[in-house]
Design a protein around this motif. Structure first.
Motif, mmCIF file in Angstrom:
data_model
loop_
_atom_site.group_PDB
_atom_site.id
_atom_site.type_symbol
_atom_site.label_atom_id
_atom_site.label_comp_id
_atom_site.label_asym_id
_atom_site.label_seq_id
_atom_site.Cartn_x
_atom_site.Cartn_y
_atom_site.Cartn_z
ATOM 1 N N GLU A 221 0.836 -1.197 0.000
ATOM 2 C CA GLU A 221 0.000 0.000 0.000
ATOM 3 C C GLU A 221 0.873 1.250 0.000
ATOM 4 N N ALA A 222 0.379 2.301 -0.621
ATOM 5 C CA ALA A 222 1.108 3.571 -0.622
ATOM 6 C C ALA A 222 1.216 4.103 0.800
ATOM 7 N N LEU B 104 1.323 13.038 -12.119
ATOM 8 C CA LEU B 104 1.308 11.605 -12.411
ATOM 9 C C LEU B 104 2.460 10.937 -11.666
ATOM 10 N N ILE B 105 2.204 9.744 -11.170
ATOM 11 C CA ILE B 105 3.263 8.926 -10.579
ATOM 12 C C ILE B 105 3.300 7.606 -11.339
ATOM 13 N N ASP B 106 4.384 7.391 -12.045
ATOM 14 C CA ASP B 106 4.529 6.204 -12.890
ATOM 15 C C ASP B 106 3.376 6.097 -13.895
ATOM 16 N N ALA C 274 1.435 10.407 -1.000
ATOM 17 C CA ALA C 274 1.750 9.035 -0.604
ATOM 18 C C ALA C 274 2.301 8.279 -1.799
ATOM 19 N N ALA C 275 3.136 7.273 -1.509
ATOM 20 C CA ALA C 275 3.687 6.418 -2.565
ATOM 21 C C ALA C 275 4.238 5.157 -1.902
ATOM 22 N N THR C 276 4.334 4.088 -2.682
ATOM 23 C CA THR C 276 4.940 2.858 -2.164
ATOM 24 C C THR C 276 6.425 3.085 -1.932
#
Length: 332
Positions: free
Chosen positions: A136-137, A154-156, A164-166
């Motif tokens: 989860e992020a 955009l993220i990826d 938040a991000a993994t």
């Protein structure tokens, strides 16, 4: 068609879009990215390491200079090849960070045996990244996104809507303007988002009201579970009184147990005096008479001493409880 060719096909489709045809001097274009990815793919099949390393370095250096927003499927292919590049360069520790993001975007991809041998270190690294799938992020505490005006993030290749991000992998963050062009890009590790894209989390009036209402509901629920407060002497209620419970002294129970055991032992010593007294009654000479007499008297006196000691220990334990006891007081 092999799965590696599918990623290249997606990128080729991107190249034919009107946006991709726009030129930007000093930037990294989708044409350049496609050409470098083809070099890496050919090098894998031919086993030629030199062009692979050169093209991999160009892809990594140019990724954050892209003028087009890249879709997740294309980026999954890019990240896989960057993982291969690092696995076969002098920085193999970087490879898992790219492989984990590639598997996050496309967990079903399988390497063609002509590209990556299943007995190679590169394949092992890619397989070990599987345990990082499904994470989860992780949010950045106390922060929220600060999206630039007339832009989206955009993220990826996927919308970034929360701060938040993994973690434990690389991500490509792209700021896309309203006209579809990329204004800025960043490669970040985990959820370490650029500071200019973050701001302190703001609590709105509506959020404060919800929090206060939830707090009142919790207080009412607690009171309901305890029942209505009782009115006590002096005008106090049971809610205003804190019950203080007596704490039992640590030595009380051991003293009571030892005292009781000692008193039982006194009974055993006294019981031992009966056989000695019988021997005294049956004595036939003066020496036996005096010997059994001394033994009998000694046992009786010993039982009395043990009894007194046991009673003293038990009494001491009872006094530690703080309860009223019977005693003698003197007034001077």
């Amino acid at each position: 068609m092999r799965s590696s060719q599918l990623g290249l096909t997606l990128l080729a489709a991107l190249l034919w879009s009107p946006l991709a045809q726009a030129e930007c001097a000093g930037t990294y274009t989708a044409d350049q990215l496609l050409a470098d990815m083809q070099i890496i793919g050919n090098s894998l099949q031919e086993g030629d390491k030199v062009p692979l390393l050169a093209a991999g370095a160009k892809v990594e250096a140019g990724l954050h200079c892209m003028i087009e927003p890249l879709p997740p499927g294309v980026l999954a292919s890019v990240y896989r090849l960057l993982g291969v590049y690092h696995a076969r360069s002098d920085s193999p520790g970087e490879a898992p960070l790219w492989f984990r993001t590639a598997r996050e975007l496309d967990p079903t991809y399988v390497w063609d045996i002509s590209e990556i041998s299943q007995g190679s270190v590169t394949f092992s690294m890619y397989e070990q990244a599987q345990k990082y799938e499904g994470w989860e992020a992780e949010a950045i505490p106390g922060k929220e996104l600060n999206v630039p005006a007339n832009s989206k993030l955009l993220i990826d290749g996927r919308p970034l809507t929360k701060a938040a991000a993994t973690t434990e992998r690389y991500h490509l963050i792209q700021q896309v303007a309203s006209d579809g062009g990329v204004r800025a890009s960043w490669i970040v590790l985990g959820n370490e988002l650029p500071p200019n894209l973050l701001r302190d989390q703001q609590v709105t009036i509506a959020d404060q009201r919800v929090e206060e209402e939830n707090k009142k509901k919790d207080e009412q629920k607690t009171k309901k579970q305890r029942g209505d407060p009782q009115v006590l002497a002096g005008g106090y209620t049971s809610d205003e009184v804190t019950m203080v419970q007596r704490q039992r002294p640590a030595a009380q129970i051991p003293l009571l147990i030892i005292g009781g055991a000692t008193m039982l032992a006194a009974g055993g010593v006294y019981a031992a005096s009966f056989p000695a007294h019988a021997q005294f009654e049956a004595a036939t000479n003066e020496a036996d008479l005096y010997a059994t007499q001394r033994l009998t008297n000694t046992l009786i006196l010993a039982s009395g001493g043990v009894l007194i000691a046991g009673a003293g220990l038990g009494t001491w334990g009872a006094l530690l409880s703080g309860t009223p006891t019977v005693g003698v007081t003197y007034t001077w």
